[in-house]
Design a protein around this motif. Structure first.
Motif, PDB file in Angstrom:
ATOM      1  N   THR A   2      69.778  64.728   7.218  1.00 38.75           N
ATOM      2  CA  THR A   2      70.486  64.514   8.485  1.00 38.75           C
ATOM      3  C   THR A   2      69.814  65.287   9.613  1.00 38.75           C
ATOM      4  N   ALA A   3      69.405  66.526   9.325  1.00 39.04           N
ATOM      5  CA  ALA A   3      68.719  67.327  10.343  1.00 39.04           C
ATOM      6  C   ALA A   3      67.386  66.690  10.740  1.00 39.04           C
ATOM      7  N   ALA A   4      66.653  66.134   9.766  1.00 38.43           N
ATOM      8  CA  ALA A   4      65.377  65.490  10.071  1.00 38.43           C
ATOM      9  C   ALA A   4      65.586  64.273  10.967  1.00 38.43           C
ATOM     10  N   LEU A   5      66.634  63.508  10.696  1.00 38.91           N
ATOM     11  CA  LEU A   5      66.937  62.358  11.564  1.00 38.91           C
ATOM     12  C   LEU A   5      67.256  62.815  12.976  1.00 38.91           C
ATOM     13  N   ALA A   6      68.017  63.905  13.093  1.00 43.64           N
ATOM     14  CA  ALA A   6      68.386  64.402  14.419  1.00 43.64           C
ATOM     15  C   ALA A   6      67.154  64.830  15.205  1.00 43.64           C
ATOM     16  N   VAL A   7      66.256  65.582  14.555  1.00 46.25           N
ATOM     17  CA  VAL A   7      65.033  66.037  15.238  1.00 46.25           C
ATOM     18  C   VAL A   7      64.172  64.837  15.625  1.00 46.25           C
ATOM     19  N   VAL A  34      75.435  61.187  13.997  1.00 43.79           N
ATOM     20  CA  VAL A  34      76.840  61.457  14.328  1.00 43.79           C
ATOM     21  C   VAL A  34      77.760  60.959  13.220  1.00 43.79           C
ATOM     22  N   VAL A  35      77.436  59.791  12.672  1.00 41.39           N
ATOM     23  CA  VAL A  35      78.271  59.220  11.610  1.00 41.39           C
ATOM     24  C   VAL A  35      78.139  60.013  10.310  1.00 41.39           C
ATOM     25  N   LEU A  36      76.910  60.436   9.984  1.00 38.33           N
ATOM     26  CA  LEU A  36      76.646  61.033   8.679  1.00 38.33           C
ATOM     27  C   LEU A  36      76.588  62.556   8.688  1.00 38.33           C
ATOM     28  N   ARG A  37      76.896  63.179   9.808  1.00 39.67           N
ATOM     29  CA  ARG A  37      76.812  64.640   9.866  1.00 39.67           C
ATOM     30  C   ARG A  37      77.818  65.261   8.889  1.00 39.67           C
ATOM     31  N   PRO A  38      77.485  66.419   8.333  1.00 40.88           N
ATOM     32  CA  PRO A  38      78.433  67.114   7.446  1.00 40.88           C
ATOM     33  C   PRO A  38      79.713  67.457   8.204  1.00 40.88           C
ATOM     34  N   ARG A  39      80.840  67.172   7.582  1.00 42.06           N
ATOM     35  CA  ARG A  39      82.122  67.431   8.213  1.00 42.06           C
ATOM     36  C   ARG A  39      82.976  68.325   7.317  1.00 42.06           C
TER      37      ARG A  39
END
Length: 335
Positions: A2-7, A34-39
Motif C-alpha cells: 500500500t505504501a509503494a502504491l501511495a509513493v 484510500v480504499v485499501l489503507r490499513p484501518r
C-alpha cells in the motif's frame, strides 16, 4: 504494498504532467490506496453497545476476572445474538472491546460465564499475536487486497482483460496471506491453550470444560434461533405483529431451557465425534479434544464467584440489549 502504491501515485502526479496520462494513473493509484489503507477496527453501528456507566455490575465482573489473570478490563461490550464471544482492540488508541454473543452467554451456567470471560481476557493477558496492531493489521489489509483483486465473472473482453491483469497480483497476495497465516498459526493456537488455562483458573476446571461442551452445540443454537423466527413469522399471518411480539418475549429463556435439557450422553457422543474428526472452533483454534485434555490436567476451584445476586444485576443491565436482539432475531433471522 500500500505504501509503494501511495509513493508511486504521488510521483506520477508530481513528475508526469508532461504526458498528462501519468497524473491520471497517479490519481487512480491514490484512490486505490484510500480504499485499501490499513484501518483500525471500529465499533459496530448496528449492535447494542454497553459502556461502564451502562452496566457497572457487568464491568465490575469483567474487571475482577481481568485482575485475577493479570490484565485490565475492557472499554466497551458489544452485544450480538450469535453463539460466540471475542475480544479485540478498536480505534487509533487501541481501546479494548469485548463481543458478547447472547446465543452463547444465555446457555451457560454462572461459573461457565466467568470461564468465558477468563478465556477472552486471557487473549489480552497472554498476547495473542493475531490481535496485535502489526500482524492483525497485516492480515486485515491482505484480506482487503484479496477481496479487491478477486476475479469478476467474465461477461466480455474488458472483464477478461481485468482478470488477466490482476491474476498475478491476486495469487501473490493470496500466497502472502497464506504464508502469514501459517507463520502465526502455532502462536495463535498456543494463545488458545493459555486462554483456556485462564478460564479454568478464574471459573474452575469444571466450568472451563462445560464451556467447551457448549461450544460443541453452537450450531444447534443457530438452528433454534432460526426455528423461533420461522415459527413466529409463519404462525403470524396477517396478525404477525402480535405473534412476533409473543415470540420475542422470553426468547432467550426458551433457548436456555431447550439447550439445558440436552442429556449428558449427547455431550459424550459429541465429544467422541469431535475427537475422531478433529473438531475445532475454527482454523486458528487447536482441536477441541486436545484443549479439553490440557484443561483437565489441572484442578482449579475458581477464583471469581458469580452468585445469584450478581447474576440478577448483570441480567438487568443486559435486559435492553436482550430485548432489542430478540426483536431482531424474530424479525430477521429467518431471512
Amino acid at each position: 504494498m500500500t505504501a509503494a502504491l501511495a509513493v508511486t501515485g504521488v510521483l506520477l502526479i508530481v513528475l508526469g504532467w508532461e504526458t498528462r496520462v501519468q497524473p491520471v494513473v497517479g490519481v487512480v493509484l491514490l484512490a486505490v490506496v484510500v480504499v485499501l489503507r490499513p484501518r483500525p477496527v471500529r465499533l459496530p453501528k448496528d449492535a447494542p453497545l454497553l459502556h461502564r456507566a451502562d452496566a457497572p455490575e457487568l464491568f465490575g465482573l469483567i474487571d475482577e476476572v481481568g485482575a485475577a489473570i493479570g490484565t485490565a478490563g475492557v472499554h466497551v461490550v458489544v452485544v450480538d445474538p450469535m453463539a460466540n464471544a471475542a475480544v479485540t482492540a478498536y480505534g487509533l488508541r487501541g481501546r479494548r472491546m469485548l463481543v458478547l454473543g447472547l446465543g452463547l452467554w444465555e446457555i451457560l451456567s454462572p461459573q461457565e460465564r466467568v470461564a468465558l470471560l477468563g478465556h477472552e481476557l486471557g487473549h489480552f493477558a497472554h498476547g495473542d499475536i493475531r490481535h496485535g496492531a502489526i500482524t492483525g493489521g497485516a492480515l486485515r489489509t491482505l484480506a482487503t487486497w484479496l477481496y479487491a483483486l478477486a476475479a469478476t465473472p467474465a461477461r466480455g473482453p474488458l472483464d477478461w482483460f481485468v482478470n488477466a491483469v490482476t491474476f498475478t497480483p491476486l495469487w501473490a497476495v493470496y500466497g502472502l496471506l497464506v504464508l502469514l497465516d501459517q507463520l502465526t498459526l502455532r502462536a495463535s493456537q498456543r494463545a488458545e491453550y493459555l486462554a483456556d488455562a485462564s478460564a479454568a483458573r478464574v471459573g474452575s476446571t469444571a466450568a472451563a470444560l462445560g464451556l467447551m461442551d457448549r461450544l460443541l452445540i453452537t450450531e444447534t443454537v443457530g438452528v433454534e434461533l432460526r426455528r423461533e423466527s420461522v415459527a413466529a413469522q409463519t404462525k403470524g399471518g396477517r396478525g404477525g405483529r402480535e405473534a412476533r411480539d409473543r415470540a420475542e418475549n422470553g426468547l432467550w429463556e426458551r433457548l436456555a431451557a431447550r439447550i439445558g435439557v440436552v442429556p449428558e450422553r449427547e455431550y459424550e457422543r459429541l465429544r467422541r465425534v469431535a475427537a475422531l474428526r478433529g473438531h475445532s472452533v475454527d482454523s486458528t483454534h487447536p482441536p477441541t479434544h486436545l484443549r479439553r485434555r490440557a484443561v483437565s490436567a489441572g484442578a482449579h476451584a475458581g477464583q471469581v464467584e458469580y452468585g445469584e445476586a450478581r447474576g440478577a444485576a448483570v441480567a438487568a443491565e443486559l435486559a435492553p440489549a436482550r430485548a432489542e436482539l430478540a426483536r431482531r432475531v424474530i424479525r430477521d433471522h429467518a431471512r
